[in-house]
Scaffold this active site. Sequence first.
Site, PDB file in Angstrom:
ATOM      1  N   LYS A 191      24.713   1.356 -40.659  1.00  0.00           N
ATOM      2  CA  LYS A 191      25.029   0.067 -41.293  1.00  0.00           C
ATOM      3  C   LYS A 191      24.324   0.020 -42.643  1.00  0.00           C
ATOM      4  CE  LYS A 191      23.193  -3.978 -41.571  1.00  0.00           C
ATOM      5  NZ  LYS A 191      23.469  -4.281 -42.993  1.00  0.00           N
ATOM      6  N   GLU A 265      10.650   2.271 -40.478  1.00  0.00           N
ATOM      7  CA  GLU A 265       9.963   2.475 -41.760  1.00  0.00           C
ATOM      8  C   GLU A 265       9.913   1.117 -42.422  1.00  0.00           C
ATOM      9  OE1 GLU A 265       8.472   5.011 -42.954  1.00  0.00           O
ATOM     10  OE2 GLU A 265       9.144   6.422 -41.421  1.00  0.00           O
ATOM     11  N   CYS A 300       8.731   0.964 -50.994  1.00  0.00           N
ATOM     12  CA  CYS A 300       7.793   0.646 -49.908  1.00  0.00           C
ATOM     13  C   CYS A 300       6.455   1.339 -50.131  1.00  0.00           C
ATOM     14  CB  CYS A 300       8.388   1.015 -48.554  1.00  0.00           C
ATOM     15  SG  CYS A 300       9.111   2.639 -48.509  1.00  0.00           S
ATOM     16  N   GLU A 401       3.438  -7.648 -49.536  1.00  0.00           N
ATOM     17  CA  GLU A 401       4.327  -6.750 -50.274  1.00  0.00           C
ATOM     18  C   GLU A 401       5.225  -7.592 -51.188  1.00  0.00           C
ATOM     19  OE1 GLU A 401       7.605  -4.635 -48.142  1.00  0.00           O
ATOM     20  OE2 GLU A 401       6.767  -2.888 -49.145  1.00  0.00           O
TER      21      GLU A 401
END
Length: 499
Positions: A191, A265, A300, A401
């Site tokens: 997806k 992840e 990331c 983040e």
Amino acid sequence: MPDASALVAQTDPFALVRELEGKHLIDGKLVGPATGKTFDVLNPANLQVIGQAAEGEAEDVDRAVQAAARVQKAWAATPARERGKLIAACGRLLEQHKEELAKLVALETGKALRTESRVEAGVLADAFVFYGGLASELKGESVPFNPDMLTVTTREPIGVVGAIIPWNVPMMLMAFKIAPALVAGNAVVVKSAEEAPYAVLRICQIMNQVLPKGLFNLLSGFGPECGQPLVAHPKVGKVTFTGSVEAGKAVYRTAAEKLIPVTLELGGKSPMIVMADADLDKAVAGAIAGMRFTRQGQSCTAASRIYVHRSIRHSFVDALKTKVDALVMGDPLDEKTDIGTIVSQQQFERVKSYIAQGEAEGGTAHRCSALPADAALSQGYYVQPVIFTELKENSRLVGEEIFGPVACVLDFDGYEEVLQRANASEYGLAATVWTRDLHTALDATKRLEAGFVQVNQNLVVMPNLSYGGVKHSGLGKEASLEAMLEHFTHKKTIIFNMQ
Ligand code: NAI
Ligand code: MG
């Protein structure tokens, strides 16, 4: 092998969008969604609609998973090296299409063509060729259990693997998931991220010229409506996910109901420690690469907490500002552009709100580079790179983040103190230390709590290096032989009684 030349390279990204829009790729064919629903995909540089994407829901998921399940057993029964050869051939085929893929991903994500999108398209072949060559490493062991019995283990594919991918490096992250999954004998249903559906769909179309029908299916759609049914589908035996911590936890919860393995992840807030004896020029270059300023910090692994020894802090910040200032912001497709846009309005607003909060808290935001002057880009999601100083350690900007071009530069006095601050994070993806002292370097590599620690360099992502974090940065590893064996197969124990 079918005729691979059927699909010619098409370097007009708009022509490719016209061919791919509104479609999934299921069982070897481009097909519309069962509901007929589609959504707009925007060019983040000018907010114009590029085209439509199919809005996948449970029925599409079921069609794709059933197609994958139908072909998987025959694929698993194909000799491993034959599977590997076909996947390596996919890599070589993608190499012929890399320029069109680079342009397509630049158009949909706003990532600059020269500094980012072309680089991403350029590493695809390597991932498929690397895993293709590892097929004969799908080996088991013989176990000295009883001299009259032959006891062995074998590596078996899991079956159908569901992969959910993000938009920041969609092609490469997809390759790191599907290449090992396929070589190991699984079929896959991917997806895509709603912001970036086209480049990965084109990859799927290219690979489907040579792969058996149904082996690699690709759906577009939103997380709850398309991602969740994929995780929940009874015939999906493994899920591999890259994205936010929040969505990762939702995926993990759904997978837990079925007791299937997941690889996650997730995010990061990676520290970079610059000791007083560091090579300043190298450290500044490392901060720019590590922060991924040319990708608007949308990484990331971004080295977004930069701890600089107080004695060199001013010279470091001055040098960093000068270098970042020299980067050119502009149209992602323009060869002169170093920095393109943020991917979407959601991320644009999010990044701006962090910057506003940092300033409200008393931080100093050094804004670098000039916004593009071109009126056609005035609505685009451009954010100037920001180097923040004077932030407090407990600021949200230091803890969370941001996923934008915002580097927090913090100063420190002592090594033990900085190590403790670097580790005081809910994340643990990557970390770097910059020093000429071997003892400090070695000690830091042992004590930094991260999945990936580098000394005097930043950002190496290669198919043969295990990649993945600890704490909230995720579960399991990607890339390397380890990822293929540990995360896309299960081990079977077999005993032959010879008596
Ligand atoms: P996201 O985690 O919502 O999206 C990533 C993928 O997960 C997309 O394909 C999305 O459709 C899917 N997804 C979302 N919710 C889901 C659910 N409940 N079940 C199954 N699939 C789901 O990330 P988003 O909204 O694009 O970005 C938000 C933040 O996430 C970023 O600011 C960044 O901090 C982080 N992020 C981290 C990435 C990484 O590389 N680790 C990549 C993208 C985002
Ligand atoms: Mg989201």
